[in-house]
Design an enzyme around this catalytic site. Structure first.
Site, short mmCIF file in Angstrom:
data_model
loop_
_atom_site.label_atom_id
_atom_site.label_comp_id
_atom_site.label_asym_id
_atom_site.label_seq_id
_atom_site.Cartn_x
_atom_site.Cartn_y
_atom_site.Cartn_z
N LYS A 1 -4.90 -6.59 2.88
CA LYS A 1 -4.76 -5.43 2.00
C LYS A 1 -6.13 -5.02 1.44
O LYS A 1 -6.44 -3.84 1.33
CB LYS A 1 -3.79 -5.76 0.85
CG LYS A 1 -3.73 -4.72 -0.28
CD LYS A 1 -3.27 -3.35 0.23
CE LYS A 1 -2.78 -2.41 -0.86
NZ LYS A 1 -3.72 -2.02 -1.89
N TYR B 1 -11.88 3.38 1.75
CA TYR B 1 -13.12 3.87 1.12
C TYR B 1 -14.01 4.53 2.18
O TYR B 1 -14.56 5.60 1.98
CB TYR B 1 -13.92 2.72 0.51
CG TYR B 1 -13.58 2.32 -0.91
CD1 TYR B 1 -12.31 1.88 -1.25
CD2 TYR B 1 -14.56 2.33 -1.90
CE1 TYR B 1 -12.03 1.46 -2.55
CE2 TYR B 1 -14.29 1.93 -3.20
CZ TYR B 1 -13.02 1.50 -3.52
OH TYR B 1 -12.75 1.09 -4.80
N HIS C 1 -8.01 -3.30 4.16
CA HIS C 1 -7.38 -1.98 4.29
C HIS C 1 -7.98 -1.02 3.27
O HIS C 1 -8.35 0.11 3.59
CB HIS C 1 -5.86 -2.13 4.09
CG HIS C 1 -5.17 -0.84 3.76
ND1 HIS C 1 -5.23 -0.26 2.51
CD2 HIS C 1 -4.41 0.00 4.51
CE1 HIS C 1 -4.54 0.87 2.51
NE2 HIS C 1 -4.04 1.04 3.71
N SER D 1 0.83 -1.21 0.00
CA SER D 1 0.00 0.00 0.00
C SER D 1 0.86 1.25 0.00
O SER D 1 1.96 1.25 0.53
CB SER D 1 -0.91 0.00 1.22
OG SER D 1 -1.67 1.19 1.22
N ARG E 1 -41.02 -14.63 8.99
CA ARG E 1 -40.48 -15.74 8.20
C ARG E 1 -41.19 -17.04 8.54
O ARG E 1 -41.44 -17.89 7.68
CB ARG E 1 -38.96 -15.88 8.46
CG ARG E 1 -38.15 -14.70 7.95
CD ARG E 1 -36.66 -14.85 8.26
NE ARG E 1 -36.04 -15.87 7.45
CZ ARG E 1 -35.49 -16.98 7.92
NH1 ARG E 1 -35.48 -17.22 9.23
NH2 ARG E 1 -34.97 -17.87 7.11
P1 NBP Z 1 -0.03 -2.02 -14.12
O1 NBP Z 1 -1.07 -2.60 -13.28
O2 NBP Z 1 -0.38 -0.90 -15.04
O3 NBP Z 1 0.62 -3.20 -15.02
C1 NBP Z 1 1.61 -2.90 -15.98
C2 NBP Z 1 2.69 -3.95 -15.92
O4 NBP Z 1 2.14 -5.26 -16.15
C3 NBP Z 1 3.73 -3.75 -17.01
O5 NBP Z 1 4.99 -4.09 -16.49
C4 NBP Z 1 3.28 -4.73 -18.08
O6 NBP Z 1 4.31 -5.12 -18.95
C5 NBP Z 1 2.88 -5.88 -17.22
N1 NBP Z 1 2.09 -6.90 -17.91
C6 NBP Z 1 0.82 -6.88 -18.35
BR1 NBP Z 1 -0.28 -5.45 -18.28
N2 NBP Z 1 0.43 -8.02 -18.92
C7 NBP Z 1 1.50 -8.84 -18.86
C8 NBP Z 1 1.74 -10.17 -19.27
N3 NBP Z 1 0.78 -10.88 -19.84
N4 NBP Z 1 2.97 -10.68 -19.08
C9 NBP Z 1 3.94 -9.96 -18.49
N5 NBP Z 1 3.77 -8.68 -18.05
C10 NBP Z 1 2.56 -8.13 -18.24
O7 NBP Z 1 1.25 -1.59 -13.25
P2 NBP Z 1 1.29 -0.77 -11.86
O8 NBP Z 1 0.35 0.38 -11.86
O9 NBP Z 1 2.74 -0.54 -11.64
O10 NBP Z 1 0.77 -1.82 -10.78
C11 NBP Z 1 1.38 -3.09 -10.57
C12 NBP Z 1 0.57 -3.85 -9.55
O11 NBP Z 1 0.57 -3.13 -8.31
C13 NBP Z 1 -0.90 -4.02 -9.92
O12 NBP Z 1 -1.35 -5.27 -9.51
C14 NBP Z 1 -1.59 -2.95 -9.14
O13 NBP Z 1 -2.94 -3.28 -8.85
C15 NBP Z 1 -0.75 -2.91 -7.88
N6 NBP Z 1 -0.81 -1.65 -7.15
C16 NBP Z 1 -0.76 -0.47 -7.82
C17 NBP Z 1 -0.80 0.73 -7.12
C18 NBP Z 1 -0.72 2.04 -7.85
O14 NBP Z 1 -0.80 3.08 -7.17
N7 NBP Z 1 -0.55 2.06 -9.16
C19 NBP Z 1 -0.85 0.72 -5.74
C20 NBP Z 1 -0.86 -0.49 -5.07
C21 NBP Z 1 -0.84 -1.66 -5.80
P3 NBP Z 1 4.54 -4.31 -20.32
O15 NBP Z 1 5.37 -3.13 -19.95
O16 NBP Z 1 5.29 -5.28 -21.16
O17 NBP Z 1 3.20 -3.94 -20.87
#
Ligand code: NBP
Length: 474
Positions: free
Chosen positions: A182, A190, A185, A128, A444
């Site tokens: 998580k 929300y 959390h 988080s 019921r």
């Molecule tokens: P994204 O959720 O936007 O995912 C992008 C990444 O996934 C890229 O590295 C992409 O590779 C890779 N990817 C995908 Br899409 N499909 C793939 C596949 N079939 N094989 C291999 N790689 C693949 O990235 P993020 O925003 O950095 O979040 C990462 C994780 O962390 C998610 O699960 C998200 O829910 C979680 N999270 C995010 C946040 C936030 O604030 N963003 C906070 C907390 C948790 P590519 O570059 O080759 O397309």
């Protein structure tokens, strides 16, 4: 092998997590499906530490010390399965795969089971704090085996946020426990945001304060028991003026809230577990209502009360502070109830006080308040609800008059406050000596012969409603 740990998936989260590891002196292997991202990371941030870039999965795996520690930071869902399926055949028994994405805990349980069968440790870790947290210290909620935590814990604790010298990371419990916590959390987040939104809306529409004035109220609150990251950023947002129009920024933002789904998962899971989480549910529904533009447009001319304003804005703000604190206690109590119910259902043995501890830094709901929750569990680890903790019970008692006034005012003036209202109703439901559930059971039994129990005798009973209304043992 040159890297202590590896990160695959280098979008914002993975990239920042890898940089965080490197900045802490841990040689980190980096890999991404699209290799341009790997190269960009090393070019831009290579000076921050020891990065070991890998173009192929084989190269990536070969660069890791054994047992291997491999962190996946890709899009949750099918991409996570695709990455696991790609890497698992390249690994050896004892190696660890960490999924740091926002996976559903049921998926984590499934993946853990499958990988355990081939001798691999699978660690579903809730992370988080968004991209800022990933870089500078997130709150980390790792599940999985005890052995895997022994190998991973020191690294994760090293890069997590720290509060009073305690890292915001601890072993949550087996298999899906980390992702479950998580998820809850996020559900609590929300609810907290919804309650803050209602406080703002009431100060604005019941007292007629301007956003900048409300920002000042929130700043004052942030100096007291409500001190938290969310209250702090609320004051910042409310004080902000839109550069293009000169209007308060909050007035130029379209009032339709979006969601990525973890709040919905929390409520769906709570329904399955039979845990009442009205505060979280109302928050999810409030976002849903906001998004129904047609429904809102069609309803705009429905009659409401004669518009009026409260005279004493300062006194009302004090009441709202109390209502907010009381409702927040309820929302967190509901979330912690859900954690305890999930822990019992899945045999996770989660320590709820430790969860409050690791949320004190790095994450969105970080707050002074969490120390109180930890203290409540320290005082009574088996408490069925946080509401009866001495500190919280006193705070609720002190707040209740104001809380009732605020809910009544919201109803009288027609300013919706579903979070405050549901929290108060939950509080009064738990306090009630008798609930109308007795009537529900009788109904019921009347229409469906569903039977009822009696207050004065053991057993199940049914009344012959369509006949002579004698009571029979069911
Ligand atoms: P994204 O959720 O936007 O995912 C992008 C990444 O996934 C890229 O590295 C992409 O590779 C890779 N990817 C995908 Br899409 N499909 C793939 C596949 N079939 N094989 C291999 N790689 C693949 O990235 P993020 O925003 O950095 O979040 C990462 C994780 O962390 C998610 O699960 C998200 O829910 C979680 N999270 C995010 C946040 C936030 O604030 N963003 C906070 C907390 C948790 P590519 O570059 O080759 O397309």
């Amino acid at each position: 092998a040159q890297a202590r740990i590896g990160v695959t998936g280098l979008a914002v989260m993975g990239r920042n997590l890898a940089r965080n590891l490197a900045r802490h002196g841990h040689p980190v292997a980096v890999h991404n499906r699209t290799t341009a991202r790997t190269r960009a990371l090393v070019e831009e941030f290579g000076h921050e530490g020891a990065f070991v870039p890998a173009e192929t999965p084989e190269e990536f795996v070969a660069s890791l010390e054994r047992p291997r520690r491999l962190v996946i930071m890709v899009k949750a869902g099918a991409p996570t399965d695709a990455v696991i399926d790609g890497f698992a055949p390249l690994l050896e028994p004892g190696d660890m795969i960490v999924d740091g994405g926002n996976a559903h805990f049921a998926d984590t349980r499934r993946r853990e089971r499958a990988l355990r069968e081939i001798g691999l440790h699978f660690v579903g870790a809730g992370i988080s704090g968004g991209e800022e947290g990933a870089l500078n210290g997130p709150s980390i909620m790792p599940g999985g085996s005890v052995e895997s935590y022994e190998a991973l814990g020191p690294l994760l604790e090293d890069i997590a946020a720290t509060v009073d010298g305690t890292p915001c990371c601890t072993h949550v419990g087996p298999d899906g426990a980390g992702h479950f916590v998580k998820m809850v959390h996020n559900g609590i987040e929300y609810a907290d945001m919804q309650l803050i939104g209602e406080a703002y809306d009431l100060l604005r529409n019941a007292s007629g304060l301007a956003p900048a004035e409300i920002a000042e109220v929130f700043r004052t609150w942030n100096g007291g028991r409500l001190e938290s990251y969310l209250i702090e950023i609320t004051a910042e947002v409310l004080a902000h003026t839109d550069a293009a129009t000169g209007r308060p920024f909050v007035d130029v933002v379209l009032d339709r809230a979006e969601q990525k789904g973890t709040g919905r998962w929390t409520v769906q899971t709570a329904l399955d577990l039979g845990v009442p989480v009205g505060g979280i549910a109302e928050a999810v529904f409030a976002r849903s209502v906001s998004g129904h533009a047609d429904l809102r447009a069609a309803s705009r001319d429905l009659p409401g009360p004669v518009p009026s304003r409260l005279e004493d804005a300062a006194a009302f703000a004090d009441d709202v502070e109390k209502a907010l604190y009381a409702s927040k206690i309820v929302a967190y109590a509901q979330g912690f109830h859900q954690i305890q119910a999930g822990s019992a259902e899945y045999g996770w043995d989660i320590d709820p006080g430790a969860m409050a501890t690791i949320w004190r830094g790095g994450c969105i709901i970080r707050a002074r308040f969490l120390d109180r929750i930890r203290a409540a569990y320290d005082a009574d680890p088996g408490t069925p609800t946080l509401l009866t903790d001495a500190h919280f019970a006193e705070a609720l008692g002190d707040a209740q008059d104001a809380w009732r006034k605020v809910v009544a005012t919201s109803a009288r003036l027609g300013v919706p406050a579903p979070g405050f209202s549901t929290a108060l109703a939950y509080y009064d439901s738990l306090r009630a000596e008798r609930l109308p559930a007795a009537l529900t059971q009788a109904q019921r039994d009347f229409f469906g012969a569903h039977t009822y129990r009696r207050v004065d005798r053991d057993g199940s009973f049914h009344t012959l409603w369509g006949d002579d209304r004698t009571e029979v043992t069911a």
